[in-house]
Design a protein around this motif. Sequence first.
Motif, PDB file in Angstrom:
ATOM      1  N   ARG A 186     106.988  52.106  26.443  1.00 54.19           N
ATOM      2  CA  ARG A 186     107.096  51.420  27.726  1.00 54.19           C
ATOM      3  C   ARG A 186     106.008  50.356  27.861  1.00 54.19           C
ATOM      4  N   LEU A 187     104.857  50.642  27.280  1.00 56.87           N
ATOM      5  CA  LEU A 187     103.752  49.688  27.331  1.00 56.87           C
ATOM      6  C   LEU A 187     103.879  48.610  26.262  1.00 56.87           C
ATOM      7  N   ARG A 188     104.442  48.996  25.134  1.00 55.17           N
ATOM      8  CA  ARG A 188     104.547  48.061  24.003  1.00 55.17           C
ATOM      9  C   ARG A 188     105.961  48.120  23.431  1.00 55.17           C
ATOM     10  N   PRO A 189     106.928  47.452  24.093  1.00 54.22           N
ATOM     11  CA  PRO A 189     108.309  47.458  23.590  1.00 54.22           C
ATOM     12  C   PRO A 189     108.367  46.964  22.145  1.00 54.22           C
ATOM     13  N   GLY A 190     109.231  47.591  21.371  1.00 52.32           N
ATOM     14  CA  GLY A 190     109.351  47.215  19.967  1.00 52.32           C
ATOM     15  C   GLY A 190     108.236  47.738  19.099  1.00 52.32           C
ATOM     16  N   LEU A 191     107.493  48.722  19.577  1.00 47.09           N
ATOM     17  CA  LEU A 191     106.362  49.271  18.842  1.00 47.09           C
ATOM     18  C   LEU A 191     106.805  49.852  17.500  1.00 47.09           C
ATOM     19  N   THR A 192     106.098  49.505  16.448  1.00 48.05           N
ATOM     20  CA  THR A 192     106.298  50.115  15.133  1.00 48.05           C
ATOM     21  C   THR A 192     104.999  50.789  14.721  1.00 48.05           C
ATOM     22  N   LEU A 193     105.120  51.885  14.023  1.00 53.33           N
ATOM     23  CA  LEU A 193     103.955  52.687  13.672  1.00 53.33           C
ATOM     24  C   LEU A 193     103.879  52.912  12.172  1.00 53.33           C
ATOM     25  N   GLU A 194     102.649  52.954  11.685  1.00 47.37           N
ATOM     26  CA  GLU A 194     102.403  53.341  10.304  1.00 47.37           C
ATOM     27  C   GLU A 194     102.437  54.873  10.213  1.00 47.37           C
TER      28      GLU A 194
END
Length: 426
Positions: free
Chosen positions: A251-259
């Motif tokens: 919600r804070l960072r739309p499109g978030l990708t994580l390692e």
Amino acid sequence: MDGGQPVSGFGELLRSQRERAGMTQQCLADHATLSVRAVRDMEAGRVRRPRHETVRLVADALRLTGRARSAFEASARRHAPVEEPTAPPAPRTAIVGRERETATLAHCLTGDGDRLVSVVGLGGVGKTRLALEAAWRTHRSELWPVHWVSCGDRVSVAALAGGTGLLEADGDRPALLVLDGADDGLDHTLLDRVFHRRPGLRVLVTSRSPLSLDGEQVVPLAPLDTPGPDTAPRDLADVPAVRLMLAHMRRLRPGLTLEPSDTLAIAGLCAYLDGLPRALEYAAGWTLLESPGRLTERLSASPFGLAAPPVTHCERGDVREALDEALRSLTADQLAFVRLLSDSASDWSLEEAAAAGGRSAQHCHQSVHGLLSRGLLRLTPDRSSARFAVLNLVRTVCREQYGTPGLAPVPGESLPRTPFPAALVS
């Protein structure tokens, strides 16, 4: 006409049936155990809302059966007040990780037919959100009207009846009343009166602890399930606590990708914070500025090292306040018991806890039951026998505020030196 008042269809039918039975108004009143004025007012149309019980008594006195009785009762219902299809407040976010609990709670209300259900647990565990989801499911699937009352103070009969109209509506129609945040208790006469007048009513209460009311079905709400040492890395994102934290982060960072390392750190945070939804929301808010790994380092000294970030917009207190309040609500004996259990990071069986505390099995069972209902303990999953553990956050509060009780740990156990399961940080 009588006194210039229009005569209702029900009033006309009542007078017709009375005259057909050869009864005077006084005679009908005597047989129905009503006042003659009540009969006179119904026939004159001055009673627009005849109660179901009153209609039944009159029908019995007139000896109505079959179609005649059905038509008589239907006429009364047509002139009874129509309850507006009220709905609970609209949720602003999706509920995450509580699918099983939502289905269970909705079934308690509609399937099992329990009239009084209390959802209890720690502040910040998600009682209000769960009640809201169950209320919406009931409203949509069962078409029940839902009356939602936020209990800032002790609820009185007068305030409840005046605010919702519950005592004036059709008593047999199914409906749901939600009393959210009834932490100061409820007046027993409230439920006695409402349940008597509304046979179709169900009441759902949220509170930090059981209200100890007659007929109360208590549903303890535990924090969300967290990753365990045996959780495979590919399955971490499906664990309820991790799902919720990721939802807050996106919600804070739309499109978030994580390692992969970020996912492991997030899973470790969820385990360290016990899967408590409010704690996860706070931690997710800080990931806008901190990487999950850096946040792990900052919280490793204490889970209460960070205040609620401004982005959470939470107005219901922080996690430490909720835990302090829960511990203050305990009796001296319960507090001593939870401190005793906090000295070990592992889980316990009833027999182990009873032996460690020098208690009888019955006494231990009562203490564990009370602590579970308040959310200070959680059951350990996937065990052949019932075992339980103190929340990591509760252990931290006990050590910081009360010190340790000096209980020797169970052989082979020690307090953890890392906040996360080894499998998640290796």
